[in-house]
Design a protein around this motif. Sequence first.
Motif, PDB file in Angstrom:
ATOM      1  N   THR A 116      22.651  -3.137   4.531  1.00 14.90           N
ATOM      2  CA  THR A 116      22.011  -3.886   5.623  1.00 14.90           C
ATOM      3  C   THR A 116      21.017  -3.011   6.369  1.00 14.90           C
ATOM      4  O   THR A 116      19.894  -3.432   6.671  1.00 14.90           O
ATOM      5  N   LEU A 117      21.430  -1.767   6.665  1.00 13.79           N
ATOM      6  CA  LEU A 117      20.520  -0.850   7.356  1.00 13.79           C
ATOM      7  C   LEU A 117      19.275  -0.557   6.519  1.00 13.79           C
ATOM      8  O   LEU A 117      18.154  -0.484   7.056  1.00 13.79           O
ATOM      9  N   THR A 118      19.473  -0.409   5.230  1.00 14.01           N
ATOM     10  CA  THR A 118      18.328  -0.161   4.345  1.00 14.01           C
ATOM     11  C   THR A 118      17.364  -1.347   4.380  1.00 14.01           C
ATOM     12  O   THR A 118      16.143  -1.182   4.462  1.00 14.01           O
ATOM     13  N   GLY A 119      17.914  -2.553   4.333  1.00 14.05           N
ATOM     14  CA  GLY A 119      17.077  -3.752   4.401  1.00 14.05           C
ATOM     15  C   GLY A 119      16.336  -3.858   5.722  1.00 14.05           C
ATOM     16  O   GLY A 119      15.145  -4.208   5.755  1.00 14.05           O
ATOM     17  N   LEU A 120      17.020  -3.535   6.810  1.00 13.84           N
ATOM     18  CA  LEU A 120      16.370  -3.582   8.125  1.00 13.84           C
ATOM     19  C   LEU A 120      15.228  -2.576   8.205  1.00 13.84           C
ATOM     20  O   LEU A 120      14.145  -2.875   8.733  1.00 13.84           O
ATOM     21  N   GLN A 121      15.478  -1.373   7.688  1.00 10.30           N
ATOM     22  CA  GLN A 121      14.445  -0.346   7.718  1.00 10.30           C
ATOM     23  C   GLN A 121      13.265  -0.730   6.831  1.00 10.30           C
ATOM     24  O   GLN A 121      12.101  -0.512   7.203  1.00 10.30           O
ATOM     25  N   ASN A 122      13.542  -1.313   5.676  1.00 10.08           N
ATOM     26  CA  ASN A 122      12.460  -1.751   4.782  1.00 10.08           C
ATOM     27  C   ASN A 122      11.608  -2.824   5.443  1.00 10.08           C
ATOM     28  O   ASN A 122      10.377  -2.829   5.309  1.00 10.08           O
ATOM     29  N   THR A 123      12.261  -3.739   6.158  1.00  9.47           N
ATOM     30  CA  THR A 123      11.518  -4.792   6.881  1.00  9.47           C
ATOM     31  C   THR A 123      10.615  -4.177   7.935  1.00  9.47           C
ATOM     32  O   THR A 123       9.456  -4.583   8.099  1.00  9.47           O
ATOM     33  N   ARG A 124      11.140  -3.210   8.654  1.00 16.67           N
ATOM     34  CA  ARG A 124      10.338  -2.548   9.707  1.00 16.67           C
ATOM     35  C   ARG A 124       9.141  -1.830   9.083  1.00 16.67           C
ATOM     36  O   ARG A 124       8.017  -1.916   9.576  1.00 16.67           O
ATOM     37  N   VAL A 125       9.376  -1.118   7.992  1.00 14.44           N
ATOM     38  CA  VAL A 125       8.281  -0.388   7.329  1.00 14.44           C
ATOM     39  C   VAL A 125       7.211  -1.359   6.840  1.00 14.44           C
ATOM     40  O   VAL A 125       6.013  -1.106   6.985  1.00 14.44           O
ATOM     41  N   SER A 126       7.628  -2.497   6.271  1.00 12.24           N
ATOM     42  CA  SER A 126       6.666  -3.487   5.780  1.00 12.24           C
ATOM     43  C   SER A 126       5.825  -4.049   6.910  1.00 12.24           C
ATOM     44  O   SER A 126       4.604  -4.228   6.780  1.00 12.24           O
ATOM     45  N   THR A 127       6.469  -4.319   8.034  1.00 14.22           N
ATOM     46  CA  THR A 127       5.740  -4.854   9.192  1.00 14.22           C
ATOM     47  C   THR A 127       4.706  -3.847   9.690  1.00 14.22           C
ATOM     48  O   THR A 127       3.560  -4.205   9.977  1.00 14.22           O
ATOM     49  N   LEU A 128       5.112  -2.597   9.785  1.00 14.32           N
ATOM     50  CA  LEU A 128       4.188  -1.556  10.271  1.00 14.32           C
ATOM     51  C   LEU A 128       3.080  -1.280   9.259  1.00 14.32           C
ATOM     52  O   LEU A 128       1.941  -0.986   9.639  1.00 14.32           O
ATOM     53  N   ARG A 129       3.410  -1.402   7.967  1.00 13.04           N
ATOM     54  CA  ARG A 129       2.371  -1.198   6.952  1.00 13.04           C
ATOM     55  C   ARG A 129       1.305  -2.276   7.069  1.00 13.04           C
ATOM     56  O   ARG A 129       0.106  -2.001   6.976  1.00 13.04           O
ATOM     57  N   ALA A 130       1.747  -3.504   7.310  1.00 11.19           N
ATOM     58  CA  ALA A 130       0.785  -4.599   7.493  1.00 11.19           C
ATOM     59  C   ALA A 130      -0.092  -4.344   8.712  1.00 11.19           C
ATOM     60  O   ALA A 130      -1.296  -4.619   8.703  1.00 11.19           O
ATOM     61  N   GLY A 131       0.510  -3.819   9.788  1.00  8.97           N
ATOM     62  CA  GLY A 131      -0.271  -3.496  10.975  1.00  8.97           C
ATOM     63  C   GLY A 131      -1.284  -2.403  10.714  1.00  8.97           C
ATOM     64  O   GLY A 131      -2.422  -2.453  11.195  1.00  8.97           O
ATOM     65  N   THR A 132      -0.885  -1.390   9.945  1.00 13.51           N
ATOM     66  CA  THR A 132      -1.795  -0.293   9.603  1.00 13.51           C
ATOM     67  C   THR A 132      -2.960  -0.800   8.759  1.00 13.51           C
ATOM     68  O   THR A 132      -4.113  -0.403   8.942  1.00 13.51           O
ATOM     69  N   GLU A 133      -2.651  -1.694   7.825  1.00 12.83           N
ATOM     70  CA  GLU A 133      -3.713  -2.265   6.994  1.00 12.83           C
ATOM     71  C   GLU A 133      -4.673  -3.097   7.835  1.00 12.83           C
ATOM     72  O   GLU A 133      -5.882  -3.130   7.568  1.00 12.83           O
ATOM     73  N   ALA A 134      -4.151  -3.763   8.863  1.00 13.62           N
ATOM     74  CA  ALA A 134      -5.016  -4.549   9.756  1.00 13.62           C
ATOM     75  C   ALA A 134      -5.983  -3.646  10.508  1.00 13.62           C
ATOM     76  O   ALA A 134      -7.149  -3.987  10.721  1.00 13.62           O
ATOM     77  N   ILE A 135      -5.497  -2.454  10.915  1.00  8.98           N
ATOM     78  CA  ILE A 135      -6.378  -1.498  11.600  1.00  8.98           C
ATOM     79  C   ILE A 135      -7.484  -1.043  10.668  1.00  8.98           C
ATOM     80  O   ILE A 135      -8.663  -0.964  11.041  1.00  8.98           O
ATOM     81  N   ALA A 136      -7.103  -0.755   9.402  1.00 11.25           N
ATOM     82  CA  ALA A 136      -8.107  -0.317   8.428  1.00 11.25           C
ATOM     83  C   ALA A 136      -9.147  -1.404   8.201  1.00 11.25           C
ATOM     84  O   ALA A 136     -10.341  -1.141   8.109  1.00 11.25           O
TER      85      ALA A 136
END
Length: 283
Positions: free
Chosen positions: A254-274
Motif C-alpha cells: 500500500t505504501l509503495t502504491g501511495l508513493q508511486n501515485t505521488r511521484v506520478s502526480t509530481l512528474r505530471a506537474g514537472t512536465e507541465a512546467i517544461a
Amino acid sequence: AKKDEADAKTAAQNRLKTQQDLQDALLKGKTVEAQRLLEQAKRNQQVELNLASDSAVKRAEIIRKTTPAILAAEDKLAELKRRAAITANQRAYDEASKLPGADLAALRATQKARNLEAYATERADREKARAEQADAQRQANQTALQAQQRHERERKALIAQAAREARQLRYEEADATLKRVQNDNRAELESFKGTAAEKLALLRRQTQEEFEAAEVVARIKRNNALRDNDNNTAQTKANHDARERQIKQAYTDTLTGLQNTRVSTLRAGTEAIAAEGKAVADL
C-alpha cells in the motif's frame, strides 16, 4: 461560498465602474472629482483584497489588476495639479508685472521658485502613491501568508488527529480525516490560478499531506488486522505467522502504491512546467 462569489463579483464590477469614471474625470481635467474617485478606487481595491484574504493567488491577481490603474491615475492627477499650479503662477506673475514699479526680476524669480515647488510636489505625490501601493501589496502578501500558515496549521492538525486515531486504532475516523484532507486539497487545487511552477509547489505539499494521512489509515488497518490475527487462537502457529507476513506485506505494498501515485502526480506537474517554459520560449 455563493455569497462570497457574489460579493467578489459585485466588488469587481464596482472597480471597473470607478476606474471608468476616474478616467473620464481625468480626461476632462476635473481634479476634485478625480481625487474623490481615486480614493474610491483605493477603497475598492481594499474591499477586493479583504474578500480574497484566504487566497494568496487571488490577492496577487487583484494587486495586478488594480495597482497599474491606480498609479496611472495618481500620476495623471499629480500632473494636472502641477499644470494648474504653473498656470496660476504665470497668472500671478502677469498681474503683478503690470503694477507700477514692479520688480520683474524678483517676480520672475518668485515664479520660478513656485514652479520648481510645483514639480517637487508632483514628484512627491508620485512617490507617495507608489509607497502606498507597495504597502498595500506588502499587507496583501502578509495577509495571504497568514492565511497560508493557518491553512497549514489546520492541515497539520488533521494529520495529528489521524495519528492520534492511529494510536486508538480508530480506522473509520482516520479514513474520514483522509477524505477531509483530500476534499480540501481538491477544492484548493480547483480554485488555483497560478503558474505551473506554483502549481507544482502546491502539489508537493498536497501529495505529501495525503501520503501521510493515507499512511495513517494503512497503518491502522494493518494494526487492526494484526490484532485480530493475534486474537484468533483457533488457528495454528504456522497459519498465524503466514497471516502476519501477509498483513505486513499488504501494508508495504500500500505504501509503495501511495508513493508511486505521488511521484506520478509530481512528474505530471514537472512536465507541465517544461511545457509552459517551451511555450514561452516559442513566443
